[in-house]
Design a protein around this motif. Sequence first.
Motif: not given
Length: 337
Positions: A126-131, A141-146, A153-155
């Motif tokens: 889920t850290v990979y986000g939507m993009n 890149p990680t962090g664009a989570v919803t 998890k990202y933090i």
Amino acid sequence: MAILITGGCGYIGSHTAVELKKAGYDIVILDNYYNSKPEALRRIEELTQSDIPFYECDIRDADGLKRIFANHSIDAVIHFAGLKAVGESVAKPLVYYDNNVAGTVTLCQVMAELGCKRMVFSSSATVYGMNNPSPLGEDMPTGAVTNPYGRTKYIIEEILKDTCKSDPEWSVVCLRYFNPIGAHESGRIGEDPNGIPNNLMPYISQVAIGKLEKLSVFGNDYDTPDGTGIRDYIHVVDLAYGHVCAVKYALLHTGVEAINLGTGVGYSVLDLVNAFEKANNVKVPFEIVERRPGDIAVCYSEPSKAERMLGWKAVRNIEDMCRDSWRWQSDNPKGFE
């Protein structure tokens, strides 16, 4: 040489406990039983034919953690403990930040104070986000989570990176899981969700056994071959063995690594339903409903780093996953009760 497993009575924790014992490690389990049951511990002991030191403790309880480290020589920590329901995290973000993020900070502070600086962290794709496009690689890149669950998890990954940067004695492996399903082949341990399952496989099994009427498939108009969402399903025992490999790596290296645990193969929701029906000769009635907000069409891993760095590769196939899930469900219709 003992490994402390936080959340060791949960779904992935319990399977990892069994695999660690099988590999010859001594283990200590911590769990607060928020999302697990004491029967899971009994069955881990049954499968490993051993008495396992256990502490009912919360990771936010620094004094409780210190007692565990005082009583045992802990070489590394596998950190599973955390809340994990996406919908609940949206409704109760502060509870998630307190438990997952603050709890991990407390755990790391105690570990640093007592000189145990090796951790395998239970992260998530889920850290990979939507993009990012699939296959998802660790250098993306990680962090664009919803949602707040994914953000915790990202933090935590970022906190662990900063910790390793500030102190070169630390060794951390962040394992980014894709979609664990299945159960131990004995049928003695498996996924036992509280209430109506959030995850697809326990929902399918509960429909198959008659506990739930039918499966809701969220959307059949995605840009995929059959219109339903595609995910990278991985057998929980393969995933558990990945932690054995990661602990071995963490004990021999320092610094921080993020590593995917997946098969690299995507299956759609309907692929999984069909495979389950075929493997177990059962019917799973379903209906197509509206898409869920925040769901993406396709998500699967690029898993080669795990093989390169840990010597790990998933070996069980979709039939194994479906068969073992059904054995667990049909042998234990009420879970661990």
